[in-house]
Design an enzyme around this catalytic site. Structure first.
Site, PDB file in Angstrom:
ATOM      1  N   LYS A 150       0.844  -1.189   0.000  1.00  0.00           N
ATOM      2  CA  LYS A 150       0.000   0.000   0.000  1.00  0.00           C
ATOM      3  C   LYS A 150       0.888   1.250   0.000  1.00  0.00           C
ATOM      4  CE  LYS A 150      -0.416   0.793   4.888  1.00  0.00           C
ATOM      5  NZ  LYS A 150      -0.791   1.948   5.660  1.00  0.00           N
ATOM      6  N   HIS A 242      -5.414  -1.188   7.602  1.00  0.00           N
ATOM      7  CA  HIS A 242      -5.305  -2.141   8.704  1.00  0.00           C
ATOM      8  C   HIS A 242      -6.573  -2.272   9.535  1.00  0.00           C
ATOM      9  CE1 HIS A 242      -1.298  -1.644   7.411  1.00  0.00           C
ATOM     10  NE2 HIS A 242      -0.939  -0.666   8.209  1.00  0.00           N
TER      11      HIS A 242
END
Lengths: 482, 482
Positions: A150, A242
């Site tokens: 990411k 997350h």
């Protein structure tokens, strides 16, 4: 243990931080535990003028900084590494790269298997993907996999554009979007806790659960990542990835089976049901904060390297979320995450409803299941017993399972687990495109009207802005620092 | 702490073992913790020619043997005790007793409150109850309570007759039938565990629970109680009373509220649903045993004092029970209890169904909730986690709450709790007549055809007859010695 299939592991971004801090050590762990096939090779690609020897020295230094190594093992390990200098933006350089790669492969039994690991700046990903797509199409009977880090875009539109680029050259099942959080032991344990036990799942719903708290706090600041972070902020950097992933594992419905597609189907179903933020929600259910100078002399966020001096980027976010589904109706989920907080910890606290009609009458404490992700890994359970003695009072007690204490040193580093899974083609711990899409849709609903809420400040080294206490108190709860 | 109402505590069976071992120490604990009102008096009734002084010495010796005492506290305590010599079988002696009692009361502010504790041979209970009923009817505004020790009869017919005698002179709410097991901390904790928590109750049913094991083993033999025990045996002595009471608390439905009548209503409902034993059950679901000489020289049961030399009394019983109700359909309950076993322990093991469709595939262990009653008090929970490391294996781990370790010395002796509750008129821990009726109905269904099964033997100091292993294996389980 079965070895992983031999493959050529091509690393773009060889000279970066992630490679040094995580990848080389993880590859060594795989090697020294016997996972790596002797014909596997690692080719580091980079712009700098490194020799193979110098590259191997970099790798050795990185491995040594992470774990004890033995003389012969590290030598054999380093022999797998070679370096290829190129300009990633130049088409012509790729022709040279593929020639070199094909030459390497010709002497090895690796069947054309390829693992591409992209650790460069993300704006280079489309270019690299295109070059691979054009120059090195998938081979019949071989695997070809793309591991990427990411950020996957900056918002839904950019993520979609980015993804479209990748998908022109790779199938969805060839794309391994890394969210290293999913590689953490306790994240994987969420599925086991919920679905390999009979104990918890029957009460895993609104009838028994009052609310859920998720805390991911870091004591460090933004390190050398000011340039990236200042364009991202806590919502994009932590929540979109997350924390929403963690929530999905924690709160999704039971998948039809435990293959990666079934699990990811349920995760997406869940993510789509997180209520988008309205203007009202942005004002009442969101607290953004930015750290200012701390009492121990920690510098303010705006004084960090790479940060704009009048930056409005949030280094802290607290949110109250609602899920629009039968199972979780009216069960708020509170999230808080920040940089330069009092302590580094990640944990989930599932707070059950109080049992108001209890045997002794009176008020009893709520049951709590605490999943500790880091630094200590483990599970704690708070429940009520009769206070020993002659009176019939009820008191809470705690049972703990401390994974860190009971299995010291056995937890796998996230990247070790992620490499193994990608190598095996197991997509379970990687985010599918529709998960990314759903999480950006949610984050966009906040970002597009974030100016409706103010940016609070908090002293570096403290627990975030005071406004986050009001946020949770509005709905009758409080942050549990246990 | 509110003091207990002042009362005259009249003890029949003053010179017996229970008084010395349990009652006097328990009364002292109440006194030294401040429960006892200064106008309360204890009158010991007995056949022997004791003086008040001698009686007080007996009490002091008994208290000293149980706990540390301080000089001034014990003196004030002993001042409460006086002795009355009489022949319990002679009507005329009661007239003297009541005269003496009324005289005692006249100088005290005890409002006519009476606690009668009957600790004589049970065949004297009807006579005493009748004498009280005739000579000392309940007084307006005062309480009058009868505490009696088991056995409450020998079978349903004798229990009914016995009860009818008592009920001619006492209301049901005045009768406190002691099952001292109900006074144990962890027995009281069953209600709290189940109903003061949200965690356990949702899975407390056949869909999630595979079977339940109840073990009550003693390492001692029958001590000086041969005469009583030989006419009783394990089924009457342990199963009819303690174990069925424990099962009722563990498995009954949630009561409408937690007053003693609602709880006892649910207990009775449950007890009535235990399937009576058929002839087939006696042959297949019951193992009776009697201990023979042990390898350490322990004498055989038939050689114990007071036991018939060709006695067929069981000192061990193992049973498989089924409950005919929605909640527990097809969930077997295994009971085993015996004298002169390997160790002294009482525990409940709730074994959940295995979660066959678990994330990693393959076989996972069953969850278990272990309620430890004695010698250690506590709760253990076994559940599954992901084995730390790179592979996705599932392993069981255990969380423990050890009440004995966390609250050392704080658990109340059963008799202390039972005296407090009876003194307050709380019937919760005492068996109501219809509970006694239901348990005898069940025990009778076995006893009336017990000759259909053989009496096995086992060596004293060992874990009962081998046949009990076959009993549980027939239905696919095994005794869990954890």
């Amino acid at each position: 243990m079965r070895k992983l299939e031999p493959a050529l592991f091509i690393l773009f971004g060889t000279t970066g931080d992630l490679a040094k801090k995580k990848l080389f050590p993880a590859l060594y762990t795989l090697f020294s535990s016997g996972w790596i096939h002797p014909d596997t090779r690692v080719l580091g690609v980079g712009r700098r003028d490194w020799s193979d020897d110098y590259f191997q020295e970099v790798v050795m230094t990185s491995v040594r900084a992470s774990q004890p190594v033995t003389g012969s093992a590290i030598t054999d390990f380093l022999d797998l590494f070679s370096y290829f200098k190129m300009d990633i933006t130049r088409d012509a350089d790729y022709d040279d790269l593929w020639r070199s790669v094909n030459q390497m492969e010709s002497g090895l039994e690796i069947n054309g298997n390829r693992l591409y690991f992209l650790s460069t700046a993300p704006d280079l990903f489309p270019k690299i993907a295109q070059a691979i797509g054009k120059g090195q199409p998938a081979k019949e009977g071989a695997f070809r996999r793309l591991m990427i880090e990411k950020p996957f875009g900056h918002d839904l539109a950019s993520a979609r554009e980015f993804n479209d680029h990748l998908r022109r050259h790779f199938e969805e099942h060839e794309i391994f979007r890394i969210d290293h959080y999913l590689g953490k032991e306790m994240l994987q344990n969420i599925l086991v806790l919920r679905f390999a036990n009979q104990l918890f799942e029957p009460a895993w719903q609104k009838e028994y659960i009052d609310h859920i708290q998720i805390t991911v706090s870091e004591d460090i600041g933004i390190d050398q990542r000011g340039g990236y972070y200042d364009r991202s902020g806590a919502l994009r950097d932590m929540v979109q990835s997350h924390i929403l992933q963690l929530m999905a594992l924690l709160m999704m419905n039971r998948p039809a089976s435990f293959d990666s597609e079934s699990i990811r189907n349920e995760k997406v179903e869940f993510l789509k049901k997180i209520c988008l933020f309205t203007e009202q929600d942005v004002m009442s259910s969101l607290v953004l904060g930015q750290y200012v100078e701390g009492s121990e002399g920690e510098c303010a966020y705006v004084d960090e390297k790479g940060v704009e001096e009048n930056s409005k980027t949030e280094t802290y976010a607290a949110l109250r979320l609602w899920i629009d589904c039968e199972r979780w109706q009216d069960v708020p989920v509170y999230i808080r995450t920040g940089k330069r907080m009092e302590s580094k910890q990640a944990k989930i606290t599932v707070v059950y409803k109080k049992q108001n009609d209890a045997p002794a009458g009176g008020d009893v404490d709520a049951n709590m299941l605490i999943i500790r992700i880091q630094p200590r890994e483990g599970v704690d359970l708070r429940y009520n017993i009769k206070k020993p003695g002659t009176v019939y009072d009820i008191i809470p007690v705690e049972m703990s399972f401390c994974q860190t204490c009971q299995f010291p040193g056995q937890s796998a580093e996230a990247y070790v687990k992620l490499l193994i899974d990608a190598w095996r083609g197991d997509l379970n711990l990687f985010a599918r495109w529709d998960e990314i899409e759903a999480t950006w849709t949610f984050i966009d609903s906040i970002q597009k009207q974030r100016e409706k809420t103010e940016l609070h400040t908090y002293a570096a080294g403290k627990n975030g802005p005071a406004a986050s206490d009001s946020l949770i108190e509005q709905t009758g709860h409080e942050w549990l620092d246990i």
